[in-house]
Write a protein that holds these residues in place. Structure first.
Motif, PDB file in Angstrom:
ATOM      1  N   SER A  61      -1.432 -11.911 -10.490  1.00 34.19           N
ATOM      2  CA  SER A  61      -2.329 -12.614 -10.039  1.00 34.19           C
ATOM      3  C   SER A  61      -3.281 -12.092  -8.939  1.00 34.19           C
ATOM      4  O   SER A  61      -4.137 -12.635  -8.515  1.00 34.19           O
ATOM      5  CB  SER A  61      -1.619 -13.625  -8.717  1.00 34.19           C
ATOM      6  N   HIS A  62      -3.099 -10.353  -7.809  1.00 35.07           N
ATOM      7  CA  HIS A  62      -4.022  -9.977  -8.105  1.00 35.07           C
ATOM      8  C   HIS A  62      -4.213  -8.565  -8.083  1.00 35.07           C
ATOM      9  O   HIS A  62      -3.405  -7.767  -8.525  1.00 35.07           O
ATOM     10  CB  HIS A  62      -3.536  -9.914  -6.153  1.00 35.07           C
ATOM     11  N   ALA A  63      -5.743  -7.979  -7.340  1.00 33.87           N
ATOM     12  CA  ALA A  63      -6.175  -6.733  -8.107  1.00 33.87           C
ATOM     13  C   ALA A  63      -6.479  -6.398  -6.565  1.00 33.87           C
ATOM     14  O   ALA A  63      -6.278  -6.752  -5.613  1.00 33.87           O
ATOM     15  CB  ALA A  63      -7.055  -6.537  -8.735  1.00 33.87           C
ATOM     16  N   ARG A  64      -5.066  -5.044  -6.657  1.00 37.34           N
ATOM     17  CA  ARG A  64      -5.197  -4.013  -5.195  1.00 37.34           C
ATOM     18  C   ARG A  64      -6.804  -3.426  -5.156  1.00 37.34           C
ATOM     19  O   ARG A  64      -7.120  -2.040  -6.007  1.00 37.34           O
ATOM     20  CB  ARG A  64      -4.191  -3.469  -5.036  1.00 37.34           C
ATOM     21  N   VAL A  65      -7.670  -3.187  -4.474  1.00 33.31           N
ATOM     22  CA  VAL A  65      -9.096  -2.227  -4.684  1.00 33.31           C
ATOM     23  C   VAL A  65      -9.116  -1.783  -3.166  1.00 33.31           C
ATOM     24  O   VAL A  65      -8.599  -2.765  -1.906  1.00 33.31           O
ATOM     25  CB  VAL A  65      -9.790  -3.252  -4.793  1.00 33.31           C
ATOM     26  N   PRO A  66      -8.997  -0.264  -2.995  1.00 32.32           N
ATOM     27  CA  PRO A  66      -9.102   0.456  -2.259  1.00 32.32           C
ATOM     28  C   PRO A  66     -10.634   0.093  -1.447  1.00 32.32           C
ATOM     29  O   PRO A  66     -11.711  -0.057  -2.074  1.00 32.32           O
ATOM     30  CB  PRO A  66      -9.485   1.548  -2.696  1.00 32.32           C
ATOM     31  N   VAL A  67     -10.119   0.049  -0.264  1.00 26.74           N
ATOM     32  CA  VAL A  67     -12.685  -0.056   1.097  1.00 26.74           C
ATOM     33  C   VAL A  67     -12.817   0.875   1.338  1.00 26.74           C
ATOM     34  O   VAL A  67     -11.651   1.018   2.601  1.00 26.74           O
ATOM     35  CB  VAL A  67     -12.646  -1.322   1.233  1.00 26.74           C
ATOM     36  N   PRO A  68     -12.894   1.945   1.464  1.00 33.36           N
ATOM     37  CA  PRO A  68     -12.767   3.659   2.358  1.00 33.36           C
ATOM     38  C   PRO A  68     -13.709   3.054   3.917  1.00 33.36           C
ATOM     39  O   PRO A  68     -14.562   2.052   3.843  1.00 33.36           O
ATOM     40  CB  PRO A  68     -14.106   4.699   1.394  1.00 33.36           C
ATOM     41  N   TRP A  69     -13.015   3.827   4.995  1.00 29.37           N
ATOM     42  CA  TRP A  69     -13.513   3.298   5.726  1.00 29.37           C
ATOM     43  C   TRP A  69     -15.313   3.575   6.229  1.00 29.37           C
ATOM     44  O   TRP A  69     -15.394   5.127   6.114  1.00 29.37           O
ATOM     45  CB  TRP A  69     -12.682   4.505   7.172  1.00 29.37           C
ATOM     46  N   PRO A  70     -15.773   2.539   6.882  1.00 28.10           N
ATOM     47  CA  PRO A  70     -17.831   3.260   6.913  1.00 28.10           C
ATOM     48  C   PRO A  70     -17.327   4.689   8.028  1.00 28.10           C
ATOM     49  O   PRO A  70     -16.690   4.719   8.640  1.00 28.10           O
ATOM     50  CB  PRO A  70     -17.624   2.034   7.254  1.00 28.10           C
ATOM     51  N   VAL A  71     -18.424   4.927   8.784  1.00 25.51           N
ATOM     52  CA  VAL A  71     -18.664   6.480   9.073  1.00 25.51           C
ATOM     53  C   VAL A  71     -19.121   5.869  10.404  1.00 25.51           C
ATOM     54  O   VAL A  71     -20.088   5.037  10.698  1.00 25.51           O
ATOM     55  CB  VAL A  71     -19.323   7.580   8.466  1.00 25.51           C
ATOM     56  N   VAL A  72     -18.799   5.854  11.392  1.00 27.57           N
ATOM     57  CA  VAL A  72     -19.552   5.416  12.577  1.00 27.57           C
ATOM     58  C   VAL A  72     -20.709   6.521  13.560  1.00 27.57           C
ATOM     59  O   VAL A  72     -19.533   7.447  14.069  1.00 27.57           O
ATOM     60  CB  VAL A  72     -19.488   3.934  13.295  1.00 27.57           C
ATOM     61  N   PHE A  73     -21.949   6.193  14.163  1.00 25.40           N
ATOM     62  CA  PHE A  73     -22.276   7.355  15.122  1.00 25.40           C
ATOM     63  C   PHE A  73     -23.010   6.632  15.775  1.00 25.40           C
ATOM     64  O   PHE A  73     -23.796   5.931  15.445  1.00 25.40           O
ATOM     65  CB  PHE A  73     -22.329   8.262  13.678  1.00 25.40           C
ATOM     66  N   TRP A  74     -23.219   7.593  16.734  1.00 24.32           N
ATOM     67  CA  TRP A  74     -24.457   7.340  17.752  1.00 24.32           C
ATOM     68  C   TRP A  74     -25.736   7.891  16.600  1.00 24.32           C
ATOM     69  O   TRP A  74     -25.537   9.388  16.910  1.00 24.32           O
ATOM     70  CB  TRP A  74     -24.571   7.365  19.199  1.00 24.32           C
ATOM     71  N   ALA A  75     -27.502   7.324  16.515  1.00 29.37           N
ATOM     72  CA  ALA A  75     -27.845   8.226  16.082  1.00 29.37           C
ATOM     73  C   ALA A  75     -28.913   7.881  17.099  1.00 29.37           C
ATOM     74  O   ALA A  75     -29.677   7.356  18.188  1.00 29.37           O
ATOM     75  CB  ALA A  75     -28.463   7.940  14.966  1.00 29.37           C
ATOM     76  N   CYS A  76     -29.188   9.856  17.876  1.00 27.72           N
ATOM     77  CA  CYS A  76     -30.142   9.602  19.340  1.00 27.72           C
ATOM     78  C   CYS A  76     -31.141  10.503  18.592  1.00 27.72           C
ATOM     79  O   CYS A  76     -31.277  10.805  17.720  1.00 27.72           O
ATOM     80  CB  CYS A  76     -29.574  10.237  20.040  1.00 27.72           C
ATOM     81  N   ARG A  77     -32.737  10.390  19.912  1.00 23.51           N
ATOM     82  CA  ARG A  77     -33.685  11.423  19.547  1.00 23.51           C
ATOM     83  C   ARG A  77     -33.310  12.836  19.646  1.00 23.51           C
ATOM     84  O   ARG A  77     -33.211  13.211  20.465  1.00 23.51           O
ATOM     85  CB  ARG A  77     -35.052  10.532  20.718  1.00 23.51           C
ATOM     86  N   ALA A  78     -34.135  13.466  18.751  1.00 23.13           N
ATOM     87  CA  ALA A  78     -33.985  14.988  19.115  1.00 23.13           C
ATOM     88  C   ALA A  78     -35.268  15.548  19.158  1.00 23.13           C
ATOM     89  O   ALA A  78     -36.404  14.826  18.207  1.00 23.13           O
ATOM     90  CB  ALA A  78     -32.997  15.639  17.546  1.00 23.13           C
ATOM     91  N   ASP A  79     -35.614  16.106  19.949  1.00 24.15           N
ATOM     92  CA  ASP A  79     -36.941  16.702  20.286  1.00 24.15           C
ATOM     93  C   ASP A  79     -37.528  18.163  19.140  1.00 24.15           C
ATOM     94  O   ASP A  79     -37.612  18.787  19.205  1.00 24.15           O
ATOM     95  CB  ASP A  79     -37.374  17.113  21.699  1.00 24.15           C
ATOM     96  N   GLU A  80     -35.522  18.956  19.221  1.00 23.52           N
ATOM     97  CA  GLU A  80     -36.176  20.581  18.042  1.00 23.52           C
ATOM     98  C   GLU A  80     -35.222  19.975  17.136  1.00 23.52           C
ATOM     99  O   GLU A  80     -34.868  20.574  16.199  1.00 23.52           O
ATOM    100  CB  GLU A  80     -35.000  20.637  19.192  1.00 23.52           C
TER     101      GLU A  80
END
Lengths: 519, 433
Positions: free
Chosen positions: A405-424
């Motif tokens: 009746s059901h199919a079991r499927v995986p969903v990988p966790w997303p990644v979470v990050f702060w994207a910040c400015r870098a001068d270098e």
């Protein structure tokens, strides 16, 4: 062959240089019970590889494998960058690359069940930042939970009995948190990088490292993360040893700008080892998932302040083809606000809103969202009050009818990050621990620092960074009479209506009479 | 009392119908501005996005799931102009179309059904004051717009404006394909008058096959055929010139090859899902499928485009068109609640003399069965869609079949009612008026 082995000690106070010994004229390095994260990098020229393997790589302009374990771990700087668990392949084909090169390699390597029909099963990566020209053009993904089969096959095929390095390393790969393999036509070298968050068990690393051949190079670093006042640099101090050259570990210290800057607690100490920031996230689905699962990212409000005013919170999702995002949902400001989203920054791959899973050729899609974070004022109000929830509405495709009746499927966790400015920005590539081709850097400018938020060590409850959802499917054990029933009903209905149309139906008489009276 | 005087006033009914739509429209604006759950139909965003693509010189098919003629996007072009008012222009247009269709229904009922103002207004109110109709158009679904074209088509045919009828027919088919079924009934209906005139002079039995063919190719029919074909082909050529293959692909081919595996009211739905999904390799079961669902168009088209027009068209054109549409929708491989609007626009002509009204027990049973059939299906659909229960079989399948049977039952009543009318009764009525 070049090897570089790096240990980054977790607790420098508990570490003493006596744990490191160089023996046998500097050809053997021994370390005892060192609690550390480890990275092992092996660089091989194409001519050092078995011909079969070398040919596989030469088919490509560039080819990058990123495999990440689904088991949760705590990262140690500088190994803080992440991709969603599973097997990612980033590549750029040559003009001469055969259409089925990717799939035939994957089918040989992994399994013939893999969803791959041609190179076009990979998705084209959008490049929002033109100047980031170093990124690969396509991505393939499969949620490969364990590389056991691949590694076993590899070992049997390519590791000769007398080659201990090969045998040991392949064994160790089974416990790695992530494995990267990189090749490009310019360097004509294959680089394998594997990382372990810690040794297996509680004893730390106790290893003997020997020089396998006279002409090979083995460089060993045992380092610890040190504070640095430059906001864009990381600093490491410790001991470096080059086997065959050094008779004792040599003290060393260096600092470098870094693309993946560790998210650390602010501290005024100039000597204490920086501690990772307590911010973590968990991924879950609101229940019941139905056919429109909502992915929820939960982060503790109290720790959710941007580490720097230029930082924006992002999540990067890797969605297998049975899940998709309707990008048109994310146009409305109120809708976004109610989900604690800022905007959908990028979406690539299989975005058809109607097709069932079995007509989708691509492996799936990848999406980048900018997330809202609570305004600083609410932060102080009630620190105990729970978490900041971000909801991302997803949709399921129909999966093939199957005998359940059901199919079991995986969903990988997303990644979470702060994207910040870098001068270098330009100098980041000089960092010996730089890591690129993760699928999302090209969506930002080159002057971007990524400060990764750690996924919760608990994972989904069983320390796994993956969610499983049950997709309702048509149960073929119950459909025996569907075809006959449907066709029969339609046929009977059709014949019945024909009979009403062409036959002499009684009831009509009265109507006729009444009709006549009216006239 | 108040109600009966209400239906005596054209102004009251039409004002009420306009007010109804205005209230819905404004409520929709309020809800859209204040809730993340939108009143506006998803399709409306598709149309307006397509219009925006047009406004920057791109193809409307640059918008995913735009499966309509570019004319629709052109029609609502002002929605690209700035401001909430212009964004709502399409909805206003659809709502105006609704009311215009209702007004034509009222005129048709008066002129060709010989009704007084009050009855005509009452029956036109099935459309005019129907909250479902008003909701669909003010949410921005284009189905209501079709009401204008099809009702205008009917009026033009009844009024013997064959050129106009031909143009409208070609236009409607270009717009939504399915109105091609009306060609058969209109053509069959047209013949009646021509042969009728001839009958006076000639003996019917002596006509040869050639005579019959010549008689069949009456000027009205040729006019209708030429105007409809020229309109249909002309529009297609222009659209193809402007937007190329994607136009043909999305407005026509898509509708022919779509699998329609997602759950909907159609009785074929479960079967289509079952047979379109790939068989597990190696485990091939012995019960090979004959793919009978590929023949699904046969009963549908035989009934709606051949049998029903042949038997009923000369008796009563509007009721025939109702029966055709009902058959087309009931036997279609995909069916959603918006399709119900397609036949709802013919109810005002059929219901007055119908068994459904004359026999309240039959009428109420039919209505209840129709509503309950949908409720049963919707309940199963909800369990699937939001609770994740695998209700495909037996739940959704059985309720789909049940709803289909209810529709077939109602269709049988419509057919037998229409069949029982004397030939060309509507025309006699018209002559009196």
């Amino acid at each position: 062959m070049k090897q570089r082995i790096t240990y980054v000690v977790k607790n420098p106070e508990a570490f003493t240089p006596e744990q490191l010994v160089v023996k046998d004229d500097g050809t053997k390095f021994t370390l005892q019970r060192v609690h550390a994260a480890k990275e092992h990098r092996i660089t091989l020229g194409l001519d050092e590889l078995p011909r079969e393997l070398s040919r596989v790589f030469q088919q490509w302009h560039e080819f990058h494998i990123r495999w990440a374990s689904s088991t949760a771990y705590t990262a140690t700087p500088p190994f803080t960058s992440r991709v969603s668990p599973g097997l990612h392949i980033f590549f750029t084909p040559l003009k001469s690359t055969p259409e089925d090169a990717l799939c035939s390699q994957l089918h040989d390597l992994l399994s013939t069940d893999l969803k791959c029909s041609s190179n076009a099963s990979a998705i084209k990566l959008p490049v929002l930042s033109e100047r980031f020209s170093m990124s690969a053009s396509s991505q393939y993904f499969d949620y490969l939970e364990s590389p056991v089969k691949v590694i076993d096959d590899f070992q049997q095929k390519f590791c000769k009995v007398e080659n201990e390095v090969c045998g040991n390393l392949t064994k160790q790969l089974l416990t790695a948190a992530y494995v990267d393999i990189d090749y490009d036509t310019i360097s004509r070298a294959v680089v394998l990088t594997a990382a372990w968050p810690d040794a297996q068990g509680n004893e730390g690393w106790s290893e003997d490292i020997e020089l396998p051949k006279k002409d090979s190079t083995v460089e060993i670093g045992v380092l610890s993360h040190e504070p640095n006042s430059d906001p864009e640099d990381v600093q490491f101090g410790g001991f470096l040893t080059v086997l065959g050259q050094d008779s004792a570990p040599k003290p060393a210290r260096f600092q470098t700008p870094t693309r993946h800057y560790p998210l650390i607690q602010s501290s005024s100490s100039t000597t204490a080892t920086p501690k990772l920031h307590p911010l973590t996230y968990t991924t879950s689905f609101s229940q019941p998932t139905g056919l429109h699962p909502t992915l929820i990212l939960s982060l503790p409000k109290e720790h959710l302040a941007p580490p720097n005013p230029s930082c924006k919170l992002h999540t990067h999702l890797t969605l297998p083809s049975y899940l998709f995002i309707d990008k048109y949902q994310f146009n409305d400001a109120l809708f976004l606000q109610s989900k604690n989203l800022k905007r959908l920054r990028s979406i690539a791959g299989a975005t058809d809103l109607e097709a069932p899973d079995w007509v989708i050729n691509q492996w799936g899609s990848a999406a980048l969202f900018e997330l809202a974070h609570p305004p600083p004022s609410t932060e102080q109000k009630d620190t105990a009050s729970a978490s900041w929830n971000v909801s991302i509405p997803l949709h399921l495709r129909y999966l093939p009818a199957s005998p359940s009746s059901h199919a079991r499927v995986p969903v990988p966790w997303p990644v979470v990050f702060w994207a910040c400015r870098a001068d270098e920005g330009a100098k980041m590539a000089a960092n010996p621990f730089d890591r690129v081709h993760l699928g999302y850097e090209a969506l930002f400018g080159p002057r971007t620092r990524f400060m990764h938020v750690e996924p919760s060590g608990q994972g989904n409850g069983t320390r796994q960074l993956v969610e499983w959802i049950d997709v309702p499917v048509l149960d073929t054990t119950k459909t025996g009479w569907v075809e006959a029933g449907t066709v029969g009903t339609v046929l009977v209905a059709f014949l019945g209506l024909c009979w009403v149309l062409f036959g002499k139906v009684g009831g009509g008489q009265k109507v006729v009479e009444k009709g006549k009276k009216k006239q | 009392m108040a109600l009966s005087s209400f239906f005596q006033s054209q102004r009251a009914v039409f004002s009420a119908s306009i007010l109804l739509r205005a209230v819905f429209l404004l409520y929709g604006l309020w809800q859209d501005a204040n809730s993340p759950m939108k009143y506006t139909d998803i399709d409306y965003y598709v149309f307006t996005d397509a219009a925006r693509f047009i406004s920057v010189g791109q193809s409307p098919y640059a918008r995913d799931t735009y499966r309509y003629t570019p004319l629709l996007a052109w029609l609502i072009y002002p929605t690209v102009w700035p401001g909430q008012f212009w964004f709502s222009f399409g909805k206003i247009l659809f709502a105006v179309g609704d009311v215009a269709a209702g007004w034509m229904m009222f005129r048709i009922l008066k002129e060709y059904r010989n009704m007084g103002d009050e009855s005509a207004l009452k029956f036109a109110s099935i459309w005019l004051l129907n909250p479902m109709v008003a909701t669909i158009s003010t949410r921005g679904s284009s189905e209501g717009l079709l009401g204008v074209f099809v009702t205008a088509l009917l009026w033009a045919v009844l009024a013997k404006r064959n050129a106009v009828a031909g143009f409208l027919l070609g236009f409607a088919v270009h717009f939504k394909i399915y109105p091609f079924i009306y060609a058969a009934s209109i053509v069959w209906w047209l013949e009646d008058s021509r042969v009728g005139q001839k009958k006076a002079g000639k003996l019917q039995s002596s006509t040869s096959l050639l005579d019959q063919i010549v008689a069949f190719l009456s000027p009205q029919r040729i006019t209708l055929a030429i105007y409809s074909l020229v309109t249909f082909l002309g529009l297609n050529v222009v659209m193809y010139k402007m937007y190329g293959y994607p136009f043909l692909d999305h407005s026509y081919f898509y509708h022919l090859i779509r699998i329609d595996h997602r759950h909907n009211f159609s009785p074929y739905n479960t079967l289509l899902y079952l047979n379109s999904s790939p068989k597990p390799t190696g485990l091939d079961s012995t019960s090979s499928s004959f793919e009978l669902e590929r023949l699904a168009f046969l009963p549908q088209l035989l009934l709606s485009a051949v049998f029903i027009p042949l038997v009923l068209a000369r008796k009563d054109l509007p009721s025939t068109m109702l029966a055709q549409t009902f058959a087309f929708v009931a036997f279609n491989k995909v069916c959603t609640s918006q399709y119900f609007l397609w036949y709802m626009m013919f109810l005002p002509y059929y219901l007055p003399d119908s068994t459904l009204l004359r026999s309240p027990s039959i009428g109420i049973t039919a209505l209840l069965a129709w509503v309950l059939g949908q409720v049963a299906w919707l309940q199963q659909g909800f369990q699937l869609e939001f609770n994740g229960y695998s209700t495909f079989v037996p739940g959704l399948w059985a309720s789909g079949i049940l709803f289909f049977l209810v529709n077939v039952g109602i269709l049988a009543v419509i057919i037998s009612d229409t069949k029982a009318k004397t030939d060309a009764s509507s025309r006699i009525v018209k002559k009196i008026s």
